[in-house]
Design a protein around this motif. Structure first.
Motif, PDB file in Angstrom:
ATOM      1  N   LEU A 159       7.649  23.194 -57.881  1.00  0.00           N
ATOM      2  CA  LEU A 159       6.790  22.190 -58.272  1.00  0.00           C
ATOM      3  C   LEU A 159       7.189  21.266 -59.406  1.00  0.00           C
ATOM      4  CD1 LEU A 159       3.782  21.214 -58.378  1.00  0.00           C
ATOM      5  CD2 LEU A 159       3.291  22.843 -60.178  1.00  0.00           C
ATOM      6  N   ALA A 160       6.860  20.089 -59.346  1.00  0.00           N
ATOM      7  CA  ALA A 160       7.282  19.092 -60.550  1.00  0.00           C
ATOM      8  C   ALA A 160       5.963  18.222 -60.585  1.00  0.00           C
ATOM      9  CB  ALA A 160       8.254  18.150 -60.188  1.00  0.00           C
ATOM     10  N   ILE A 161       5.387  18.799 -61.723  1.00  0.00           N
ATOM     11  CA  ILE A 161       3.741  18.165 -62.129  1.00  0.00           C
ATOM     12  C   ILE A 161       3.737  17.372 -63.109  1.00  0.00           C
ATOM     13  CG2 ILE A 161       2.950  20.184 -63.067  1.00  0.00           C
ATOM     14  CD1 ILE A 161       0.214  19.977 -61.671  1.00  0.00           C
ATOM     15  N   GLN A 162       3.428  16.155 -63.295  1.00  0.00           N
ATOM     16  CA  GLN A 162       3.168  15.061 -64.359  1.00  0.00           C
ATOM     17  C   GLN A 162       1.644  14.814 -64.753  1.00  0.00           C
ATOM     18  OE1 GLN A 162       5.239  11.530 -63.235  1.00  0.00           O
ATOM     19  NE2 GLN A 162       4.462  10.586 -65.389  1.00  0.00           N
ATOM     20  N   THR A 163       1.398  15.166 -65.973  1.00  0.00           N
ATOM     21  CA  THR A 163       0.058  14.956 -66.512  1.00  0.00           C
ATOM     22  C   THR A 163      -0.075  14.398 -67.887  1.00  0.00           C
ATOM     23  OG1 THR A 163      -2.025  15.818 -66.828  1.00  0.00           O
ATOM     24  CG2 THR A 163      -0.143  17.115 -67.278  1.00  0.00           C
ATOM     25  N   LYS A 164      -0.965  13.739 -68.455  1.00  0.00           N
ATOM     26  CA  LYS A 164      -1.139  13.551 -69.647  1.00  0.00           C
ATOM     27  C   LYS A 164      -2.305  14.585 -70.522  1.00  0.00           C
ATOM     28  CE  LYS A 164      -0.549   8.580 -70.218  1.00  0.00           C
ATOM     29  NZ  LYS A 164      -0.582   7.904 -68.928  1.00  0.00           N
ATOM     30  N   SER A 165      -2.680  15.465 -69.690  1.00  0.00           N
ATOM     31  CA  SER A 165      -3.855  16.283 -70.242  1.00  0.00           C
ATOM     32  C   SER A 165      -3.583  17.687 -70.390  1.00  0.00           C
ATOM     33  CB  SER A 165      -4.892  16.143 -69.100  1.00  0.00           C
ATOM     34  OG  SER A 165      -5.907  17.102 -69.261  1.00  0.00           O
ATOM     35  N   SER A 166      -4.163  18.046 -71.491  1.00  0.00           N
ATOM     36  CA  SER A 166      -4.030  19.473 -71.596  1.00  0.00           C
ATOM     37  C   SER A 166      -4.779  20.567 -70.582  1.00  0.00           C
ATOM     38  CB  SER A 166      -4.443  19.860 -73.261  1.00  0.00           C
ATOM     39  OG  SER A 166      -5.669  19.721 -73.287  1.00  0.00           O
ATOM     40  N   ARG A 167      -5.605  20.036 -70.060  1.00  0.00           N
ATOM     41  CA  ARG A 167      -6.265  20.827 -68.961  1.00  0.00           C
ATOM     42  C   ARG A 167      -5.383  21.740 -68.096  1.00  0.00           C
ATOM     43  NH1 ARG A 167      -8.820  15.891 -68.609  1.00  0.00           N
ATOM     44  NH2 ARG A 167     -10.863  15.909 -69.361  1.00  0.00           N
ATOM     45  N   ILE A 168      -4.354  21.140 -68.036  1.00  0.00           N
ATOM     46  CA  ILE A 168      -3.093  21.836 -67.209  1.00  0.00           C
ATOM     47  C   ILE A 168      -2.901  23.422 -67.970  1.00  0.00           C
ATOM     48  CG2 ILE A 168      -0.919  21.282 -68.717  1.00  0.00           C
ATOM     49  CD1 ILE A 168       0.477  21.077 -66.123  1.00  0.00           C
ATOM     50  N   LEU A 169      -3.282  23.569 -69.133  1.00  0.00           N
ATOM     51  CA  LEU A 169      -3.015  25.016 -69.615  1.00  0.00           C
ATOM     52  C   LEU A 169      -4.057  25.815 -68.957  1.00  0.00           C
ATOM     53  CD1 LEU A 169      -2.858  24.208 -73.414  1.00  0.00           C
ATOM     54  CD2 LEU A 169      -0.981  25.123 -71.594  1.00  0.00           C
TER      55      LEU A 169
END
Length: 290
Positions: free
Chosen positions: A101-111
């Motif tokens: 997986l290579a996942i891109q975001t600006k959000s801390s929701r990824i935690l």
């Protein structure tokens, strides 16, 4: 939001967008450009309700495992994800079938999905990509108003570091006359060094503007940076590439910092690293859309 039944989810290069559109409100967003053919209001999120099912069907058919990329056009952790959990469902499928997986975001929701990211990384490779453009927190809230601030994203990078999950920072775009300063760049680089990021992607110091995103960008310049729109028009006209006057000196600082701290900063080299599927005693190279 509105729901659609999609015919497919993976591109020919193993990239996917679980949602279409965004509510982060970043003033520079290229995804607003008319060339992408979005036929709905950008903030009216298109939800591909069958995305998890399509992904599972696609992964079942693959003869070789690879890295699945997501987040290039639409952030997988927009506000709706808290309720819908389509991104989490897709990560569960990627984990189930042993893909990378290579996942891109600006959000801390990824935690929220740290458990799955760790599991994927234990089997193959999981790369978390965060965009950092603005060291100053108050300025960040103007440029990227509806998403985690840069400091909050930095905290995410440190969590990934502490869990041995490799990270890549997109240090782009940098906005002329707004955040194209040595202080801003050095602040972001200090975050990258402390978080021990694997790579930094930077195409240059500036941004791109075209029909669709140019109008939105200028509207926000009028709102938050009085007189700057006129300065842009005078200097850049309708240019696609809007390059900062500080491009050379700031790129030099970035390259020197990366070399000193063993951070990959060549764009092609970083992409190659992210596209390389890794499994115990095995390595396969495949591509996904950036």
């Amino acid at each position: 939001m509105h729901e659609v039944i999609s015919k497919g989810i993976l591109s020919s290069n193993n990239g996917m967008n679980i949602y279409r559109g965004c509510t982060h409100g970043c003033i520079y967003c290229d995804a607003r450009s008319l060339c992408y053919g979005m036929n709905h209001v950008f903030e009216n999120i298109e939800v591909k309700v069958n995305a998890p099912q399509l992904l599972e069907e696609a992964l079942k058919k693959k003869r070789k495992k690879c890295v699945i990329g997501t987040g290039a056009m639409s952030d997988p952790y927009i506000q709706l994800e808290e309720k819908l959990q389509n991104t989490r469902k897709c990560l569960e499928i990627i984990k189930k079938y042993g893909f990378g997986l290579a996942i891109q975001t600006k959000s801390s929701r990824i935690l929220r999905d740290l458990d799955l990211l760790k599991s994927i990384n234990n089997k193959s490779k999981c790369i978390v990509q965060m965009t950092l453009t603005t060291y100053d927190e108050e300025l960040c809230k103007i440029i990227e108003p509806n998403v985690s601030t840069t400091k909050e994203r930095f905290e995410v990078l440190k969590v990934m570091r502490d869990n041995d999950i490799p990270t890549v920072v997109w240090l782009t775009p940098i906005l002329p006359y707004i955040n194209d300063t040595e202080e801003n760049i050095r602040g972001i680089l200090n975050y990258c060094v402390e978080a021990k990021v694997k790579g930094i992607i930077v195409f240059g110091i500036g941004l791109t503007l075209r029909d669709g995103n140019r109008e939105y960008y200028y509207k926000n310049l009028d709102k938050n940076f009085k007189g700057l729109r006129e300065k842009y028009i005078s200097k850049y006209g309708n240019s696609y590439e809007v390059v900062s006057e500080n491009h050379e000196i700031l790129m030099k600082i970035i390259k020197e910092t990366c070399e000193k701290n063993n951070i990959i900063c060549g764009v092609e080299e970083v992409f190659k690293y992210m596209k390389t599927f890794e499994e115990k005693n095995n390595e396969i190279q495949v591509s996904f859309d950036i």
